[in-house]
Motif scaffolding. Sequence first.
Motif, PDB file in Angstrom:
ATOM      1  N   UNK A  12       5.690   3.547   1.168  1.00  0.00           N
ATOM      2  CA  UNK A  12       4.857   2.349   1.124  1.00  0.00           C
ATOM      3  C   UNK A  12       5.191   1.411   2.266  1.00  0.00           C
ATOM      4  N   UNK A  13       4.288   0.477   2.478  1.00  0.00           N
ATOM      5  CA  UNK A  13       4.561  -0.654   3.349  1.00  0.00           C
ATOM      6  C   UNK A  13       3.903  -1.860   2.704  1.00  0.00           C
TER       7      UNK A  13
ATOM      8  N   UNK B 273       7.309  -2.483   7.969  1.00  0.00           N
ATOM      9  CA  UNK B 273       8.549  -1.897   7.482  1.00  0.00           C
ATOM     10  C   UNK B 273       8.235  -0.858   6.422  1.00  0.00           C
ATOM     11  N   UNK B 274       8.781   0.346   6.565  1.00  0.00           N
ATOM     12  CA  UNK B 274       8.569   1.354   5.533  1.00  0.00           C
ATOM     13  C   UNK B 274       9.431   1.050   4.305  1.00  0.00           C
ATOM     14  N   UNK B 275       8.906   1.373   3.150  1.00  0.00           N
ATOM     15  CA  UNK B 275       9.650   1.272   1.900  1.00  0.00           C
ATOM     16  C   UNK B 275       9.543   2.632   1.220  1.00  0.00           C
ATOM     17  N   UNK B 276      10.675   3.247   0.962  1.00  0.00           N
ATOM     18  CA  UNK B 276      10.701   4.542   0.296  1.00  0.00           C
ATOM     19  C   UNK B 276      11.291   4.315  -1.089  1.00  0.00           C
ATOM     20  N   UNK B 277      10.479   4.620  -2.110  1.00  0.00           N
ATOM     21  CA  UNK B 277      10.884   4.351  -3.486  1.00  0.00           C
ATOM     22  C   UNK B 277      10.870   5.630  -4.311  1.00  0.00           C
TER      23      UNK B 277
ATOM     24  N   UNK C  31       0.862  -1.179   0.000  1.00  0.00           N
ATOM     25  CA  UNK C  31       0.000   0.000   0.000  1.00  0.00           C
ATOM     26  C   UNK C  31       0.896   1.226   0.000  1.00  0.00           C
ATOM     27  N   UNK C  32       0.375   2.306  -0.565  1.00  0.00           N
ATOM     28  CA  UNK C  32       1.110   3.566  -0.562  1.00  0.00           C
ATOM     29  C   UNK C  32       0.442   4.515   0.411  1.00  0.00           C
ATOM     30  N   UNK C  33       1.254   5.088   1.294  1.00  0.00           N
ATOM     31  CA  UNK C  33       0.751   5.988   2.321  1.00  0.00           C
ATOM     32  C   UNK C  33       0.911   7.449   1.943  1.00  0.00           C
ATOM     33  N   UNK C  34       1.907   7.768   1.119  1.00  0.00           N
ATOM     34  CA  UNK C  34       2.094   9.145   0.661  1.00  0.00           C
ATOM     35  C   UNK C  34       3.147   9.175  -0.433  1.00  0.00           C
ATOM     36  N   UNK C  35       3.264  10.330  -1.051  1.00  0.00           N
ATOM     37  CA  UNK C  35       4.338  10.609  -2.008  1.00  0.00           C
ATOM     38  C   UNK C  35       4.861  11.993  -1.655  1.00  0.00           C
TER      39      UNK C  35
ATOM     40  N   UNK D 198       8.216  15.053  -1.770  1.00  0.00           N
ATOM     41  CA  UNK D 198       9.171  15.681  -2.682  1.00  0.00           C
ATOM     42  C   UNK D 198      10.610  15.229  -2.453  1.00  0.00           C
ATOM     43  N   UNK D 199      10.899  14.645  -1.284  1.00  0.00           N
ATOM     44  CA  UNK D 199      12.264  14.197  -1.016  1.00  0.00           C
ATOM     45  C   UNK D 199      12.233  12.923  -0.173  1.00  0.00           C
ATOM     46  N   UNK D 200      13.346  12.219  -0.210  1.00  0.00           N
ATOM     47  CA  UNK D 200      13.461  11.006   0.591  1.00  0.00           C
ATOM     48  C   UNK D 200      13.372  11.344   2.083  1.00  0.00           C
ATOM     49  N   UNK D 201      13.994  12.450   2.482  1.00  0.00           N
ATOM     50  CA  UNK D 201      13.951  12.864   3.885  1.00  0.00           C
ATOM     51  C   UNK D 201      12.522  13.155   4.336  1.00  0.00           C
ATOM     52  N   UNK D 202      11.735  13.787   3.464  1.00  0.00           N
ATOM     53  CA  UNK D 202      10.332  14.056   3.798  1.00  0.00           C
ATOM     54  C   UNK D 202       9.542  12.758   3.936  1.00  0.00           C
ATOM     55  N   UNK D 203       9.822  11.786   3.083  1.00  0.00           N
ATOM     56  CA  UNK D 203       9.134  10.488   3.175  1.00  0.00           C
ATOM     57  C   UNK D 203       9.495   9.790   4.481  1.00  0.00           C
ATOM     58  N   UNK D 204      10.769   9.842   4.854  1.00  0.00           N
ATOM     59  CA  UNK D 204      11.200   9.246   6.134  1.00  0.00           C
ATOM     60  C   UNK D 204      10.503   9.934   7.312  1.00  0.00           C
TER      61      UNK D 204
END
Length: 97
Positions: free
Chosen positions: A68-69, A51-55, A21-25, A27-33
């Motif tokens: 995502x997770x 577990x979070x997955x940042x793609x 599932x996707x929880x958000x998108x 603008x940066x990897x740091x923002x996703x974290x």
Amino acid sequence: MAPAAASAAPAVAVPAGNRQVQLSAMASEAEADAEWQRLVSHMPGLLRGRTPMVQRADVAGRTVWRLRTGGFASIAEATRFCQQVRAQGAGCSIASF
């Protein structure tokens, strides 16, 4: 594609599956974290053990970082999870891309 660090050791058994599932998108990897950390604080019962997955993805000429997770055994299981996430006021969609 670097996975974000999980904030705590898993306390619940998470089923092994290939649905995400996707929880958000963001603008940066740091923002996703940072968004993962915010969501874990907001709904620890749902995200504990996940577990979070940042793609990284290029969408319409710009780079976004998908948060995502996964581990869902079926679309039905992922759908139930998203319903619970939305009930807590956050976004969630079945990742089909």
